[in-house]
Design a protein around this motif. Structure first.
Motif, PDB file in Angstrom:
ATOM      1  N   GLY A   5       0.983  -1.005   0.042  1.00  0.00           N
ATOM      2  CA  GLY A   5      -0.040   0.065   0.045  1.00  0.00           C
ATOM      3  C   GLY A   5       0.803   1.188   0.234  1.00  0.00           C
ATOM      4  N   VAL A   6       0.710   2.324  -0.785  1.00  0.00           N
ATOM      5  CA  VAL A   6       1.402   3.483  -0.922  1.00  0.00           C
ATOM      6  C   VAL A   6       0.352   4.634  -0.915  1.00  0.00           C
ATOM      7  N   ILE A   7       0.597   5.825  -0.114  1.00  0.00           N
ATOM      8  CA  ILE A   7      -0.292   6.762   0.152  1.00  0.00           C
ATOM      9  C   ILE A   7       0.676   7.925  -0.469  1.00  0.00           C
ATOM     10  N   PRO A   8       0.127   8.470  -1.593  1.00  0.00           N
ATOM     11  CA  PRO A   8       1.000   9.490  -2.101  1.00  0.00           C
ATOM     12  C   PRO A   8       0.412  10.955  -1.430  1.00  0.00           C
ATOM     13  N   ALA A   9       1.207  11.579  -0.910  1.00  0.00           N
ATOM     14  CA  ALA A   9       1.090  12.720  -0.251  1.00  0.00           C
ATOM     15  C   ALA A   9       1.981  13.809  -0.577  1.00  0.00           C
ATOM     16  N   ILE A  30      -3.083  12.925   7.341  1.00  0.00           N
ATOM     17  CA  ILE A  30      -2.347  11.756   6.760  1.00  0.00           C
ATOM     18  C   ILE A  30      -2.237  10.723   7.786  1.00  0.00           C
ATOM     19  N   GLN A  31      -2.417  11.015   8.900  1.00  0.00           N
ATOM     20  CA  GLN A  31      -2.410   9.936  10.137  1.00  0.00           C
ATOM     21  C   GLN A  31      -3.733   9.187   9.870  1.00  0.00           C
ATOM     22  N   TRP A  32      -5.031   9.803   9.679  1.00  0.00           N
ATOM     23  CA  TRP A  32      -6.049   8.985   9.477  1.00  0.00           C
ATOM     24  C   TRP A  32      -6.250   8.095   8.396  1.00  0.00           C
ATOM     25  N   THR A  33      -5.262   8.489   7.280  1.00  0.00           N
ATOM     26  CA  THR A  33      -5.507   7.424   6.111  1.00  0.00           C
ATOM     27  C   THR A  33      -4.623   6.465   6.569  1.00  0.00           C
ATOM     28  N   LEU A  34      -3.176   6.767   7.180  1.00  0.00           N
ATOM     29  CA  LEU A  34      -2.448   5.606   7.358  1.00  0.00           C
ATOM     30  C   LEU A  34      -2.923   4.729   8.429  1.00  0.00           C
ATOM     31  N   GLU A  35      -3.601   5.105   9.272  1.00  0.00           N
ATOM     32  CA  GLU A  35      -4.221   4.189  10.317  1.00  0.00           C
ATOM     33  C   GLU A  35      -5.549   3.425   9.686  1.00  0.00           C
ATOM     34  N   GLY A  36      -6.051   3.768   8.855  1.00  0.00           N
ATOM     35  CA  GLY A  36      -7.177   3.180   8.066  1.00  0.00           C
ATOM     36  C   GLY A  36      -6.718   2.400   7.227  1.00  0.00           C
ATOM     37  N   ALA A  37      -5.680   2.380   6.380  1.00  0.00           N
ATOM     38  CA  ALA A  37      -4.870   1.469   5.415  1.00  0.00           C
ATOM     39  C   ALA A  37      -4.126   0.439   5.995  1.00  0.00           C
ATOM     40  N   LYS A  38      -3.667   0.837   7.533  1.00  0.00           N
ATOM     41  CA  LYS A  38      -2.876  -0.379   8.126  1.00  0.00           C
ATOM     42  C   LYS A  38      -3.889  -1.467   8.934  1.00  0.00           C
ATOM     43  N   LYS A  39      -5.077  -1.370   8.732  1.00  0.00           N
ATOM     44  CA  LYS A  39      -6.087  -2.250   9.046  1.00  0.00           C
ATOM     45  C   LYS A  39      -6.278  -3.316   8.088  1.00  0.00           C
ATOM     46  N   SER A  40      -5.640  -3.306   6.992  1.00  0.00           N
ATOM     47  CA  SER A  40      -5.908  -3.950   5.776  1.00  0.00           C
ATOM     48  C   SER A  40      -5.118  -5.427   6.236  1.00  0.00           C
ATOM     49  N   LYS A  41      -5.780  -6.512   5.756  1.00  0.00           N
ATOM     50  CA  LYS A  41      -5.328  -7.843   6.048  1.00  0.00           C
ATOM     51  C   LYS A  41      -4.403  -8.445   4.996  1.00  0.00           C
ATOM     52  N   LEU A  42      -4.450  -7.705   3.820  1.00  0.00           N
ATOM     53  CA  LEU A  42      -3.748  -8.140   2.594  1.00  0.00           C
ATOM     54  C   LEU A  42      -2.598  -7.485   2.372  1.00  0.00           C
ATOM     55  N   LEU A  43      -2.216  -6.315   2.636  1.00  0.00           N
ATOM     56  CA  LEU A  43      -1.179  -5.664   2.258  1.00  0.00           C
ATOM     57  C   LEU A  43       0.073  -6.206   3.284  1.00  0.00           C
ATOM     58  N   ASP A  45       2.634  -4.438   3.572  1.00  0.00           N
ATOM     59  CA  ASP A  45       3.430  -3.141   4.254  1.00  0.00           C
ATOM     60  C   ASP A  45       2.843  -1.727   3.506  1.00  0.00           C
ATOM     61  N   VAL A  46       2.488  -0.632   4.555  1.00  0.00           N
ATOM     62  CA  VAL A  46       2.065   0.542   3.874  1.00  0.00           C
ATOM     63  C   VAL A  46       3.204   1.601   4.169  1.00  0.00           C
ATOM     64  N   ILE A  47       3.383   2.417   2.833  1.00  0.00           N
ATOM     65  CA  ILE A  47       4.404   3.522   3.186  1.00  0.00           C
ATOM     66  C   ILE A  47       3.705   4.826   2.536  1.00  0.00           C
ATOM     67  N   VAL A  48       4.211   6.096   2.991  1.00  0.00           N
ATOM     68  CA  VAL A  48       3.838   7.275   2.448  1.00  0.00           C
ATOM     69  C   VAL A  48       4.906   7.679   1.554  1.00  0.00           C
ATOM     70  N   ALA A  49       4.541   8.057   0.451  1.00  0.00           N
ATOM     71  CA  ALA A  49       5.448   8.530  -0.445  1.00  0.00           C
ATOM     72  C   ALA A  49       5.247  10.283  -0.674  1.00  0.00           C
ATOM     73  N   THR A  50       6.064  11.167  -0.282  1.00  0.00           N
ATOM     74  CA  THR A  50       5.879  12.445  -0.193  1.00  0.00           C
ATOM     75  C   THR A  50       7.168  13.195  -0.617  1.00  0.00           C
ATOM     76  N   ASP A  51       7.011  14.598  -0.803  1.00  0.00           N
ATOM     77  CA  ASP A  51       8.042  15.395  -1.254  1.00  0.00           C
ATOM     78  C   ASP A  51       8.279  16.640  -0.151  1.00  0.00           C
ATOM     79  N   ASP A  52       7.874  16.324   0.989  1.00  0.00           N
ATOM     80  CA  ASP A  52       8.004  17.559   2.242  1.00  0.00           C
ATOM     81  C   ASP A  52       8.294  16.746   3.325  1.00  0.00           C
ATOM     82  N   GLU A  53       9.437  17.476   3.914  1.00  0.00           N
ATOM     83  CA  GLU A  53       9.966  16.796   5.216  1.00  0.00           C
ATOM     84  C   GLU A  53       8.963  17.035   6.494  1.00  0.00           C
TER      85      GLU A  53
END
Length: 246
Positions: A5-9, A30-43, A45-53
């Motif tokens: 799972g990849v979250i572009p942000a 972004i925390q809401w989205t990350l926490e929701g995605a991490k409840k997946s049973k099939l992923l 891993d989950v990472i966030v892809a960003t351009d901002d520190e």
């Protein structure tokens, strides 16, 4: 099969700058989205892809994983493609960073497509369309074949160009597309390395590039869209709904 799972942000949203970091009930979006995605049973891993520190720090502060990508990447798909270089995966699920109510179940419905049909190129979501959405150019319509694969996407009221909904007696000719995708890693590479297609530019819909390239796009039917955040007004509306326990 490894499904990532990849979250572009990105920070520089045109309509809502800094959107991934705005507070929703005391937590960054972004925390809401990350926490929701991490409840997946099939992923795997989950990472966030960003351009901002700043986004990187917000994600790492809650134990999330981040891959830094270039600011000039034109789309979320390009950001995901850049982020997964060197990572071991077979399928990638693009989880929109402005979908704070995304659920693991929804993510898994996309991921399951590739477990059931390993040769599929892409998968996406759609739900029954209303009269208002059918007429709105801001609502993307998708027409399906008998296997629930996409034939075409449009901002226009397809396929009702000649016979109206009233005459046909149904809105079942199309669904409203939800912009959440899963791709095989192989097809994502092909997609991102190809130039924009003429039909993609004409409709301003990147998924038309996939169809132009001959992709099979499985469309998963859901009852309704989750509430996304495109504007400050959307955020205020969602804040109100959550405070009411809805």
């Amino acid at each position: 099969m490894k499904i990532l799972g990849v979250i572009p942000a990105r920070f520089g949203s045109t309509r809502f700058p800094g959107k991934p970091l705005v507070s929703l009930q005391g937590r960054p979006l972004i925390q809401w989205t990350l926490e929701g995605a991490k409840k997946s049973k099939l992923l795997s891993d989950v990472i966030v892809a960003t351009d901002d520190e700043r986004i990187k720090k917000a994600v790492e502060d809650v134990g999330g994983k981040v891959v830094m990508t270039a600011s000039e990447l034109p789309t979320g798909s390009d950001r995901i493609h850049a982020a997964i270089q060197g990572l071991d995966c077979d399928v990638v699920v693009n989880i929109q960073g402005d979908e704070p109510l995304v659920t693991g179940e929804l993510v898994d419905r996309l991921a399951q497509v590739f477990i059931d049909e390993p040769n599929m190129d892409m998968a996406t979501l759609a739900h029954p369309i209303s009269d208002e959405e059918l007429q709105s150019p801001n609502s993307v319509k998708v027409v399906l074949n008998h296997n629930d694969e996409a034939l075409y996407f449009s901002r226009y009221a397809i396929p009702y160009s000649r016979n109206t909904v009233e005459k046909m007696g149904s809105r079942e000719g199309c669904l409203k597309h939800i912009g959440m995708y899963a791709y095989s890693k192989k097809f994502l590479k092909k997609f991102c390395e190809a130039p924009p297609a003429f039909i993609e530019n004409a409709e301003s819909l990147e998924q038309l590039r996939a169809l132009y390239l001959g992709a099979k796009i499985k469309v998963i039917r859901v009852k309704e869209a989750s509430l996304g955040v495109d504007t400050p007004e959307d955020l205020a509306r969602l804040e109100k709904l959550l405070s009411q326990g809805r």
